[in-house]
Scaffold this active site. Structure first.
Site, mmCIF file in Angstrom:
data_model
loop_
_atom_site.group_PDB
_atom_site.id
_atom_site.type_symbol
_atom_site.label_atom_id
_atom_site.label_comp_id
_atom_site.label_asym_id
_atom_site.label_seq_id
_atom_site.Cartn_x
_atom_site.Cartn_y
_atom_site.Cartn_z
ATOM 1 N N ASP A 92 0.581 -1.078 -0.090
ATOM 2 C CA ASP A 92 -0.142 0.324 -0.108
ATOM 3 C C ASP A 92 0.958 1.123 0.431
ATOM 4 O O ASP A 92 1.288 1.584 1.050
ATOM 5 C CB ASP A 92 -0.942 -0.376 1.002
ATOM 6 C CG ASP A 92 -1.849 0.954 1.267
ATOM 7 O OD1 ASP A 92 -1.814 2.241 0.126
ATOM 8 O OD2 ASP A 92 -2.291 1.628 2.742
ATOM 9 N N LYS A 103 1.729 8.196 0.705
ATOM 10 C CA LYS A 103 2.225 7.962 1.955
ATOM 11 C C LYS A 103 3.501 9.019 1.594
ATOM 12 O O LYS A 103 4.338 8.307 1.006
ATOM 13 C CB LYS A 103 2.197 6.661 2.498
ATOM 14 C CG LYS A 103 0.962 5.710 3.025
ATOM 15 C CD LYS A 103 0.508 4.315 2.957
ATOM 16 C CE LYS A 103 -0.108 3.713 3.177
ATOM 17 N NZ LYS A 103 -0.972 4.572 4.519
ATOM 18 N N ASP A 112 -5.804 6.120 -0.272
ATOM 19 C CA ASP A 112 -4.888 5.525 -0.052
ATOM 20 C C ASP A 112 -6.023 4.907 1.186
ATOM 21 O O ASP A 112 -5.684 4.027 1.662
ATOM 22 C CB ASP A 112 -4.055 6.386 0.817
ATOM 23 C CG ASP A 112 -2.970 5.743 2.167
ATOM 24 O OD1 ASP A 112 -3.209 4.316 1.904
ATOM 25 O OD2 ASP A 112 -2.462 5.725 2.986
ATOM 26 N N ARG A 123 -10.962 -0.579 1.731
ATOM 27 C CA ARG A 123 -12.547 0.105 2.662
ATOM 28 C C ARG A 123 -13.354 -0.621 0.322
ATOM 29 O O ARG A 123 -14.438 -1.152 0.182
ATOM 30 C CB ARG A 123 -12.945 0.690 2.982
ATOM 31 C CG ARG A 123 -12.535 1.996 2.200
ATOM 32 C CD ARG A 123 -13.220 3.009 3.212
ATOM 33 N NE ARG A 123 -12.099 3.336 4.127
ATOM 34 C CZ ARG A 123 -11.846 3.993 4.929
ATOM 35 N NH1 ARG A 123 -12.336 4.595 5.335
ATOM 36 N NH2 ARG A 123 -10.923 4.442 5.970
HETATM 37 N N1 BES Z 1 -3.530 0.365 5.348
HETATM 38 C C1 BES Z 1 -3.490 1.572 5.976
HETATM 39 C C2 BES Z 1 -4.058 1.742 6.736
HETATM 40 C C3 BES Z 1 -2.515 1.185 8.189
HETATM 41 C C4 BES Z 1 -1.941 2.408 8.148
HETATM 42 C C5 BES Z 1 -2.321 0.040 8.919
HETATM 43 C C6 BES Z 1 -1.000 2.661 9.224
HETATM 44 C C7 BES Z 1 -1.352 -0.018 9.367
HETATM 45 C C8 BES Z 1 -0.408 1.543 9.683
HETATM 46 C C9 BES Z 1 -4.829 1.871 4.932
HETATM 47 O O1 BES Z 1 -4.738 1.256 3.967
HETATM 48 C C10 BES Z 1 -4.762 3.227 5.388
HETATM 49 O O2 BES Z 1 -4.016 4.263 4.837
HETATM 50 N N2 BES Z 1 -5.354 4.052 6.062
HETATM 51 C C11 BES Z 1 -5.848 5.415 5.469
HETATM 52 C C12 BES Z 1 -6.845 5.783 5.506
HETATM 53 C C13 BES Z 1 -7.298 7.513 5.580
HETATM 54 C C14 BES Z 1 -6.933 8.405 4.178
HETATM 55 C C15 BES Z 1 -8.933 8.261 5.022
HETATM 56 C C16 BES Z 1 -5.216 5.824 7.518
HETATM 57 O O3 BES Z 1 -5.122 5.559 7.856
HETATM 58 O O4 BES Z 1 -4.054 6.702 6.592
HETATM 59 ZN ZN ZN Z 2 -4.090 -0.154 2.792
HETATM 60 MN MN MN Z 3 -4.099 3.168 2.559
#
Ligand code: BES
Ligand code: ZN
Ligand code: MN
Length: 497
Positions: A274, A281, A351, A355
């Site tokens: 990801d 990121k 990101d 979902r």
């Molecule tokens: N895989 C990540 C969630 C994640 C982040 C898990 C850090 C463990 C450590 C997920 O896909 C993600 O990036 N989520 C975002 C959502 C946001 C853009 C609403 C997040 O948590 O920042």
């Molecule tokens: Zn993710």
């Molecule tokens: Mn993500």
């Protein structure tokens, strides 16, 4: 990795039974157990004189290795503290101590003497299952991409001399159960630890086929992007759009139950890397996003465990696998995609991709007429903020299902904590340009992510496990194999085991 063999039996002649290491639990300030007294006598009082010297008193966490006597090569004393406080917490610490005391030794075999531990039948079974699970998990080594992996454990056989509270049969089945869960945990850890350039969506699909070859009750089918397009899975496909790696929807069908029994469905988030996509990121710790398929890994691990156990239950496992990359064909913030359910989604942040792959997998799940559906996902950083790494976040549209999962997590010491899914939070997902937005603003990020999923899971009992905090450790870096123990316990409960 050579698997450790676990054997429960009634050892009648303690002193004559050859062993490379006799393990003797010792309670603080209490008389020695029967086996300990016999070995003490045979070794001209070596245990009592060690106690008299004061080097070892039986405090929890204490251990002392003594030279053996006759056919017993070593004697390991393990402190158990106060027998009244010897609860499951203490049993877990005892097992961990025992394992690390043996880890550094050359003994290929060891015998644990349980008589005198004073556990009731139920707790003896729990201890045996935990011992086997812990030893199996402790023997895991990551080997795939290192030239000289950590040395394997010497221990190949752990014999348990059981007491009268438990039959040999019950003891051996508890050991088998714990071993199966340990193997499942290791399966999940290994997939999680593999780098993103090896563990791609196609790798996961191949791995599913490989797993299925080992078990007669297991069959696999893989949906390719062409088929996904026909099914209208625009949300899932919007995630793989920026990657060279094609998405895969892997469906594994475990038929341990009667034909016609409704299946339990596990859906795993399988983002093999990801990057965040166009909503890229930041660089720090970005490598850890190879663990973003931890949900999928835990589904594989659970399937491995229940297949080993031959659980009499129908279980369907679905892996929504994709790589989230910012290629030139990538989905852009503001793009609107149409999900398989027909609902349109405004992708405000690429990101928030987990979902998007899960919502189409959840819609696809309807065709199995499930008894219950559980998705497992490293879904939100917000869940890590809320719960840290000790608890998995649990969301559910059904209270009974939530309670069953909480109970399974407590029993397996792989715990979850319930979070709300109130209607008020759903409002945060409003979009001006689509039926729903894929992010819900700054507050309650793990809850709004779960709310998003809930819109696609209305037709069945559903729970969502956010394992963003529990799926891996950052120091030392490595996958934990959670929540394989929770899920396996949950399914065993459903099968009446
Ligand atoms: N895989 C990540 C969630 C994640 C982040 C898990 C850090 C463990 C450590 C997920 O896909 C993600 O990036 N989520 C975002 C959502 C946001 C853009 C609403 C997040 O948590 O920042
Ligand atoms: Zn993710
Ligand atoms: Mn993500």
């Amino acid at each position: 990795m050579k698997p450790i063999k676990f054997i429960a039996r009634d050892v009648s002649d303690i002193v004559a039974a050859a062993s490379q290491c006799a393990i003797l639990p010792v309670f603080q300030g209490k008389p020695l157990s029967g086996p300990a007294l016999k070995i003490d006598r045979a070794s001209s009082g070596s245990i009592k004189s060690a106690l008299a010297l004061g080097d070892f008193s039986g405090k929890p966490g204490e251990s002392l290795m003594l030279p053996g006597t006759g056919s017993i090569k070593r004697i390991l004393l393990l402190g158990c503290g106060n027998p009244k406080a010897f609860d499951r917490d203490a049993v877990r610490k005892f097992s961990q101590r025992l394992c690390s005391a043996l880890e550094s030794k050359q003994a290929g075999e060891a015998t644990l003497h349980m008589p005198g531990m004073g556990l009731r039948e139920k707790e003896s079974k729990w201890m045996l299952a935990y011992l086997a699970r812990h030893f199996t998990a402790a023997s895991y080594r990551y080997t795939e991409t290192v030239s000289s992996p950590r040395k394997a454990m010497k221990l190949a056989r752990l014999v348990i001399n059981i007491d009268k509270t438990i039959t040999t049969r019950a003891a051996n089945s508890a050991l088998r159960e714990g071993n199966a869960i340990g193997l499942g945990i290791n399966e999940a850890r290994n997939l999680g630890n593999l780098p993103g350039n090896i563990c791609t969506p196609s790798y996961l699909a191949r791995h599913a086929r490989k797993l299925a070859r080992g078990y007669a009750d297991l069959s696999v089918s893989v949906l390719e992007e062409k088929k996904m397009r026909e099914l209208g899975m625009g949300a899932l496909l919007s995630v793989s759009a920026g990657s060279e790696q094609p998405a895969k929807l892997v469906v594994m069908n475990y038929k341990g139950g009667k034909t016609g029994d409704k299946p339990y469905v596990l859906v795993g988030k399988g983002i093999t890397f990801d990057s965040g996509g166009i909503s890229l990121k930041p660089g720090a710790k970005m490598d850890e996003m190879k663990f973003d398929m931890g949900g999928a890994a835990s589904v594989f691990g659970t399937l491995r465990a229940i297949s080993e156990l031959g659980l009499r239950l129908n279980v369907v496992c679905i892996i929504a696998a994709a790589e989230n990359m910012p290629g030139s064909k990538a989905t852009k913030p503001g793009d609107v995609v149409t999900s398989m359910s027909g609902k349109t989604i405004e992708v405000l942040n690429t990101d928030a991709e987990g979902r998007l792959v899960l919502c189409d997998a959840l819609t696809y799940t309807q065709r199995f007429k499930p008894a219950a559906v559980i998705d497992i996902a490293t879904l939100t950083g917000a869940c890590v903020v809320a719960l840290g790494s000790h608890a998995t976040g649990l969301f559910a549209n059904d209270d009974a299902l939530a309670d069953q999962l909480l109970a399974a997590g407590n029993d397996a010491h792989d715990r979850a904590w319930r979070m709300p899914l109130w209607d008020e939070y759903q409002n945060q997902l409003k979009s001006n340009f689509a039926d729903i937005a894929n992010i819900g603003g700054p507050g309650g990020g793990s809850i709004t992510a779960a709310c998003f999923l809930s819109r696609f899971a209305k037709d069945y009992d559903w729970a969502h496990l956010d394992i963003a905090g529990s799926a891996w450790n950052s120091a030392p870096k490595g996958s934990t194999g959670r929540p394989v123990a929770l899920l396996t316990r949950y399914l065993m409960d459903r099968a009446g085991l």
